[in-house]
Design a protein around this motif. Structure first.
Motif: not given
Length: 297
Positions: A22-27, A31-33, A38-40
């Motif tokens: 979760l922490e890395r998904a929040d990054r 990130s500006g992607a 990001v949702e996918s």
């Protein structure tokens, strides 16, 4: 002596992995992607599951170092493995591959976001896994990147997928074992070796991690094949009998159910023997090896 409490251990380790992911998904979200991408990625990455590969990585790191609980290196290694594993599932589910509609009890990525986005989400998860693993000052990160690259590339998971989809594949045990040591086993073996590397283990521990990973990886796939023909869609979280419907050769199809179970049990025995010098009797790694088969059979 009290028996090792695997259920409590798994709850703790899986919660640990979920928090790290979760922490890395929040990054990724920050990130500006592109938000839809990001949702996918998050849809599949945070979909749950047993998290076997990151749990194995963290457990080996803890076993050889006893000090990796706060280690960003071990955490990054574990998450990079799950990034790669998730990408492989997203791509496996596509119409050009397994053409599955459900994964872990809900619609597969391409059913929700479309085939193009699912491909791109998988591409991003694979690429970002290496960015995550390389992001730090520790020299061993280079070796960790190499372990993950070999395990997930042409001589590993992808190569195994090619063997699995080859039109001229023979229905014999040697081919099946070779295929699954690449398709499933390579990433599980890498998880074990990466845990030792992240935890600062010695060369003997690395060899034992490889022996254990080879055995557990094969046992896992045999058990998975058995489950595919003995369970319901509700139990699997995806259609049962999919391998047979796709014309794939599985262990039960090639050697029968009882021999498949015997082969899996033999691999578990080899795995337990491999890690006994590292953790003693009845440790978490031995319990995890048994769980790989018992949870499915």
């Amino acid at each position: 002596m009290a028996q090792f409490d695997l259920d409590a251990f798994l709850r703790t380790q899986q919660a640990r992995v979920e928090s790290l992911l979760l922490e890395r998904a929040d990054r990724l979200s920050a990130s500006g992607a592109p938000p839809r991408l990001v949702e996918s990625m998050r849809y599949s990455l945070l979909a749950g599951g047993k998290r076997l590969r990151p749990v194995l990585c963290l457990t080996f790191a803890d076993t050889v170092a006893r000090a990796s609980l706060g280690s960003a290196l071990a955490a990054d290694a574990a998450c990079s493995l799950e990034f790669v594993h998730t990408y492989s599932l997203v791509h496996d589910d596509l119409p050009a591959m397994d053409d599955d509609d459900f994964r872990r009890g809900r619609p597969t990525n391409h059913k929700v976001y479309g085939e193009a986005m699912a491909i791109l989400a998988g591409d991003s998860l694979l690429t970002d896994a290496f960015g995550l693993l390389a992001d730090g000052p520790e020299p061993v990160r280079g070796a960790l990147c190499r372990e993950l690259a070999v395990a997930s590339g042409a001589a590993g998971m992808v190569g195994g997928q090619v063997l699995d989809t080859a039109e001229d594949r023979p229905a014999n045990l040697d081919y099946l074992v070779r295929m699954h040591r690449l398709k499933t086993g390579a990433l599980i073996r890498a998880a074990c070796r990466m845990g030792v590397l992240a935890g600062g283990g010695d060369p003997e521990a690395l060899v034992r991690a490889q022996m254990y990973g080879d055995a557990v990886g094969l046992a896992f796939q045999i058990a998975d094949d058995v489950l595919d023909v003995t369970s319901t869609q509700e139990q699997l979280g995806k259609p049962a009998g999919a391998d047979a419907d796709a014309g794939r050769f599985t262990f039960p199809a090639v050697v029968g159910l009882e021999e498949s179970r015997r082969l899996a049990d033999e691999q578990v025995r080899l795995a337990v023997e491999a890690v006994r010098p590292l953790e003693g009797e009845d440790g978490p790694l031995a319990a995890l090896a048994r769980y790989v088969v018992e949870r499915k059979f």
